[in-house]
Design a protein around this motif. Structure first.
Motif, short mmCIF file in Angstrom:
data_model
loop_
_atom_site.label_atom_id
_atom_site.label_comp_id
_atom_site.label_asym_id
_atom_site.label_seq_id
_atom_site.Cartn_x
_atom_site.Cartn_y
_atom_site.Cartn_z
N PRO A 67 29.79 -2.38 -7.46
CA PRO A 67 31.19 -1.96 -7.32
C PRO A 67 31.73 -1.61 -8.70
O PRO A 67 31.27 -2.14 -9.72
N GLY A 68 32.69 -0.70 -8.73
CA GLY A 68 33.34 -0.32 -9.98
C GLY A 68 34.82 -0.69 -9.89
O GLY A 68 35.48 -0.37 -8.90
N PHE A 69 35.33 -1.36 -10.90
CA PHE A 69 36.71 -1.84 -10.92
C PHE A 69 37.47 -1.23 -12.08
O PHE A 69 36.93 -1.13 -13.19
N HIS A 109 27.35 -10.58 -21.35
CA HIS A 109 27.36 -9.53 -22.36
C HIS A 109 27.55 -8.14 -21.76
O HIS A 109 26.69 -7.64 -21.05
N PRO A 110 28.68 -7.49 -22.08
CA PRO A 110 28.94 -6.14 -21.59
C PRO A 110 27.97 -5.12 -22.16
O PRO A 110 27.59 -5.21 -23.33
N GLU A 111 27.57 -4.18 -21.33
CA GLU A 111 26.76 -3.04 -21.76
C GLU A 111 27.64 -1.81 -21.64
O GLU A 111 27.91 -1.33 -20.53
N TRP A 112 28.12 -1.31 -22.77
CA TRP A 112 29.03 -0.17 -22.79
C TRP A 112 28.29 1.11 -22.43
O TRP A 112 27.12 1.27 -22.77
N PHE A 159 32.10 -0.40 -19.00
CA PHE A 159 30.93 -1.21 -19.29
C PHE A 159 30.41 -1.82 -18.00
O PHE A 159 31.10 -1.88 -16.98
N TYR A 160 29.17 -2.26 -18.08
CA TYR A 160 28.53 -2.99 -16.99
C TYR A 160 28.28 -4.42 -17.45
O TYR A 160 28.05 -4.67 -18.64
N VAL A 161 28.33 -5.33 -16.52
CA VAL A 161 28.02 -6.72 -16.80
C VAL A 161 27.43 -7.33 -15.54
O VAL A 161 27.71 -6.87 -14.43
N ALA A 162 26.59 -8.34 -15.71
CA ALA A 162 26.02 -9.03 -14.55
C ALA A 162 26.86 -10.27 -14.24
O ALA A 162 27.30 -10.97 -15.15
N ASP A 163 27.08 -10.51 -12.95
CA ASP A 163 27.75 -11.75 -12.55
C ASP A 163 26.75 -12.89 -12.69
O ASP A 163 25.60 -12.67 -13.08
N ASN A 198 24.10 -9.78 -10.20
CA ASN A 198 24.62 -8.56 -9.59
C ASN A 198 25.34 -7.72 -10.63
O ASN A 198 26.13 -8.24 -11.42
N ARG A 199 25.09 -6.43 -10.61
CA ARG A 199 25.70 -5.50 -11.57
C ARG A 199 27.15 -5.18 -11.15
O ARG A 199 27.42 -4.88 -9.98
N LEU A 200 28.07 -5.24 -12.11
CA LEU A 200 29.46 -4.88 -11.90
C LEU A 200 29.87 -3.88 -12.97
O LEU A 200 29.43 -3.98 -14.12
#
Length: 121
Positions: free
Chosen positions: A70-72, A90-93, A103-107, A111-113
């Motif tokens: 999902p994208g927020f 850790h965010p991946e820009w 950015f993406y981050v794992a919960d 899970n990718r967010l």
């Protein structure tokens, strides 16, 4: 025919509810919504922040979603990235969309967010 998106469901492993509460409620500022009694025995949890709803459902053969996500839209994407980084997520820009900070981050379950400054034009 479709009016709006009601919720997004992500899978989590059995017993991950407390770690997810810390992440989704403690870090992202969501509220837990009581599940209907008929569904409560399945585990997992439901979360909401404004119009955004996420259902975390227990899956016996759990595999995290590493591509699908999902994208927020975040109120302050840079501040959110800092909060998550300070908590060990850790965010991946990604600068692939001009003019959009995201950015993406794992919960806690992997899970990718995606979090972004504005929606995709």
């Amino acid at each position: 025919m479709i009016r709006r998106l009601d919720h997004v469901q992500l899978a989590i492993p059995a017993g991950a509810e407390d770690a997810c509460r810390h992440f989704y409620i403690g870090l992202l500022g969501m509220d837990e919504v009581p599940k209907p009694e008929s569904l409560a025995s399945r585990g997992g949890l439901w979360l909401r922040r404004g119009d955004v709803q996420i259902h975390l459902g227990v899956e016996a053969d759990f595999h995290p979603a590493r591509k699908a996500h999902p994208g927020f839209v975040a109120e302050d994407v840079d501040r959110l990235a800092s909060v998550l980084a300070d908590a060990g997520h850790h965010p991946e820009w990604d600068d692939a969309l001009p003019g959009i900070r995201r950015f993406y981050v794992a919960d806690p379950c992997g899970n990718r967010l995606e979090f972004m400054s504005e929606g995709i034009p």
